[in-house]
Design a protein around this motif. Structure first.
Motif, PDB file in Angstrom:
ATOM      1  N   MET A  61       0.855  -1.172   0.000  1.00 59.45           N
ATOM      2  CA  MET A  61       0.000   0.000   0.000  1.00 59.45           C
ATOM      3  C   MET A  61       0.901   1.235   0.000  1.00 59.45           C
ATOM      4  N   SER A  62       0.624   2.163  -0.889  1.00 67.77           N
ATOM      5  CA  SER A  62       1.446   3.370  -0.984  1.00 67.77           C
ATOM      6  C   SER A  62       1.117   4.318   0.166  1.00 67.77           C
ATOM      7  N   GLU A  63       2.003   5.263   0.341  1.00 69.46           N
ATOM      8  CA  GLU A  63       1.795   6.258   1.402  1.00 69.46           C
ATOM      9  C   GLU A  63       0.538   7.079   1.124  1.00 69.46           C
ATOM     10  N   ASN A  64       0.283   7.389  -0.129  1.00 65.46           N
ATOM     11  CA  ASN A  64      -0.910   8.141  -0.516  1.00 65.46           C
ATOM     12  C   ASN A  64      -2.184   7.348  -0.205  1.00 65.46           C
ATOM     13  N   ASP A  65      -2.183   6.053  -0.512  1.00 68.79           N
ATOM     14  CA  ASP A  65      -3.333   5.200  -0.211  1.00 68.79           C
ATOM     15  C   ASP A  65      -3.599   5.146   1.289  1.00 68.79           C
ATOM     16  N   GLU A  66      -2.527   5.071   2.062  1.00 70.28           N
ATOM     17  CA  GLU A  66      -2.665   5.031   3.527  1.00 70.28           C
ATOM     18  C   GLU A  66      -3.267   6.342   4.042  1.00 70.28           C
ATOM     19  N   LEU A  67      -2.822   7.469   3.485  1.00 67.51           N
ATOM     20  CA  LEU A  67      -3.374   8.761   3.891  1.00 67.51           C
ATOM     21  C   LEU A  67      -4.847   8.869   3.523  1.00 67.51           C
ATOM     22  N   VAL A  68      -5.227   8.403   2.365  1.00 69.69           N
ATOM     23  CA  VAL A  68      -6.631   8.422   1.939  1.00 69.69           C
ATOM     24  C   VAL A  68      -7.472   7.563   2.872  1.00 69.69           C
ATOM     25  N   ARG A  69      -6.961   6.390   3.232  1.00 67.33           N
ATOM     26  CA  ARG A  69      -7.666   5.496   4.152  1.00 67.33           C
ATOM     27  C   ARG A  69      -7.841   6.149   5.520  1.00 67.33           C
ATOM     28  N   ARG A  70      -6.788   6.805   6.015  1.00 69.94           N
ATOM     29  CA  ARG A  70      -6.858   7.448   7.330  1.00 69.94           C
ATOM     30  C   ARG A  70      -7.827   8.629   7.320  1.00 69.94           C
ATOM     31  N   VAL A  71      -7.832   9.414   6.255  1.00 72.26           N
ATOM     32  CA  VAL A  71      -8.761  10.542   6.146  1.00 72.26           C
ATOM     33  C   VAL A  71     -10.204  10.026   6.133  1.00 72.26           C
ATOM     34  N   ALA A  72     -10.453   8.968   5.387  1.00 73.66           N
ATOM     35  CA  ALA A  72     -11.799   8.395   5.338  1.00 73.66           C
ATOM     36  C   ALA A  72     -12.221   7.900   6.716  1.00 73.66           C
ATOM     37  N   ALA A  73     -11.308   7.263   7.431  1.00 74.34           N
ATOM     38  CA  ALA A  73     -11.621   6.770   8.780  1.00 74.34           C
ATOM     39  C   ALA A  73     -11.913   7.936   9.723  1.00 74.34           C
ATOM     40  N   LEU A  74     -11.139   9.007   9.614  1.00 72.20           N
ATOM     41  CA  LEU A  74     -11.357  10.174  10.468  1.00 72.20           C
ATOM     42  C   LEU A  74     -12.677  10.872  10.130  1.00 72.20           C
ATOM     43  N   GLU A  75     -13.025  10.942   8.857  1.00 70.58           N
ATOM     44  CA  GLU A  75     -14.305  11.532   8.468  1.00 70.58           C
ATOM     45  C   GLU A  75     -15.468  10.725   9.037  1.00 70.58           C
ATOM     46  N   GLN A  76     -15.331   9.415   9.022  1.00 71.19           N
ATOM     47  CA  GLN A  76     -16.372   8.553   9.581  1.00 71.19           C
ATOM     48  C   GLN A  76     -16.480   8.769  11.087  1.00 71.19           C
ATOM     49  N   GLU A  77     -15.353   8.889  11.765  1.00 68.10           N
ATOM     50  CA  GLU A  77     -15.361   9.112  13.209  1.00 68.10           C
ATOM     51  C   GLU A  77     -15.999  10.461  13.551  1.00 68.10           C
ATOM     52  N   VAL A  78     -15.686  11.489  12.782  1.00 68.43           N
ATOM     53  CA  VAL A  78     -16.276  12.811  12.996  1.00 68.43           C
ATOM     54  C   VAL A  78     -17.788  12.737  12.839  1.00 68.43           C
ATOM     55  N   GLU A  79     -18.264  12.036  11.827  1.00 67.58           N
ATOM     56  CA  GLU A  79     -19.712  11.897  11.609  1.00 67.58           C
ATOM     57  C   GLU A  79     -20.365  11.162  12.782  1.00 67.58           C
ATOM     58  N   GLN A  80     -19.711  10.131  13.289  1.00 67.73           N
ATOM     59  CA  GLN A  80     -20.250   9.396  14.440  1.00 67.73           C
ATOM     60  C   GLN A  80     -20.312  10.293  15.671  1.00 67.73           C
ATOM     61  N   LEU A  81     -19.300  11.110  15.875  1.00 63.20           N
ATOM     62  CA  LEU A  81     -19.288  12.028  17.014  1.00 63.20           C
ATOM     63  C   LEU A  81     -20.383  13.087  16.886  1.00 63.20           C
ATOM     64  N   ARG A  82     -20.604  13.588  15.679  1.00 62.36           N
ATOM     65  CA  ARG A  82     -21.693  14.547  15.465  1.00 62.36           C
ATOM     66  C   ARG A  82     -23.035  13.920  15.807  1.00 62.36           C
ATOM     67  N   HIS A  83     -23.223  12.699  15.356  1.00 59.87           N
ATOM     68  CA  HIS A  83     -24.483  11.996  15.645  1.00 59.87           C
ATOM     69  C   HIS A  83     -24.645  11.794  17.155  1.00 59.87           C
ATOM     70  N   ALA A  84     -23.561  11.425  17.825  1.00 60.69           N
ATOM     71  CA  ALA A  84     -23.626  11.206  19.272  1.00 60.69           C
ATOM     72  C   ALA A  84     -23.975  12.495  20.008  1.00 60.69           C
ATOM     73  N   LEU A  85     -23.401  13.613  19.580  1.00 60.90           N
ATOM     74  CA  LEU A  85     -23.710  14.896  20.224  1.00 60.90           C
ATOM     75  C   LEU A  85     -25.172  15.269  20.048  1.00 60.90           C
ATOM     76  N   THR A  86     -25.692  15.051  18.855  1.00 58.23           N
ATOM     77  CA  THR A  86     -27.109  15.339  18.595  1.00 58.23           C
ATOM     78  C   THR A  86     -27.991  14.450  19.453  1.00 58.23           C
ATOM     79  N   SER A  87     -27.675  13.160  19.492  1.00 57.60           N
ATOM     80  CA  SER A  87     -28.451  12.221  20.309  1.00 57.60           C
ATOM     81  C   SER A  87     -28.416  12.623  21.771  1.00 57.60           C
ATOM     82  N   HIS A  88     -27.236  12.999  22.243  1.00 61.30           N
ATOM     83  CA  HIS A  88     -27.077  13.372  23.645  1.00 61.30           C
ATOM     84  C   HIS A  88     -27.948  14.583  23.981  1.00 61.30           C
ATOM     85  N   ALA A  89     -27.988  15.566  23.091  1.00 57.25           N
ATOM     86  CA  ALA A  89     -28.794  16.766  23.338  1.00 57.25           C
ATOM     87  C   ALA A  89     -30.283  16.418  23.404  1.00 57.25           C
TER      88      ALA A  89
END
Length: 121
Positions: A1-29
């Motif tokens: 896996m190239s360094e670029n592919d790894e960065l793309v994978r990590r960005v996608a994972a972080l975007e998914q985590e951010v979306e989950q956190l947004r959903h959790a904050l809304t649910s909590h409110a």
């Protein structure tokens, strides 16, 4: 896996985590607001109100966030939705009885005595 592919994978994972956190904050409110509604309408302490919401969720097999949304709809339309009304009423009654019993034993439960009923309308 190239360094670029790894960065793309990590960005996608972080975007998914951010979306989950947004959903959790809304649910909590939403859940916090519903706790406040139950506490105010049923004159229960916030911990008991939280317990009521959890028990209604468990007994109706409706997700806690959805139960909270139904409680908030109660405030808007003045009627507790049919999906949860009978269970909410029963759980609040049990919670008050437990609080009275705790109060009779010298606990903090006497604060819940003589409160309005739930689900009218």
């Amino acid at each position: 896996m190239s360094e670029n592919d790894e960065l793309v994978r990590r960005v996608a994972a972080l975007e998914q985590e951010v979306e989950q956190l947004r959903h959790a904050l809304t649910s909590h409110a939403v859940i916090d607001q519903a706790i406040g509604v139950v506490a105010a309408v049923c004159r229960l302490p916030s911990q008991d109100s939280w317990d009521v919401l959890k028990q209604v969720s468990q007994h109706t097999n409706i997700k806690l966030r959805e139960v909270a949304q139904l409680v908030l709809r109660w405030v808007e339309c003045g009627r507790l939705p049919d999906e949860i009304r009978p269970v909410m009423r029963a759980v609040v009654v049990r919670t008050r009885e437990r609080a009275r019993a705790d109060g009779a034993r010298g606990g903090a439960g006497e604060r819940a005595a003589e409160q309005p009923s739930v689900g009218r309308g």
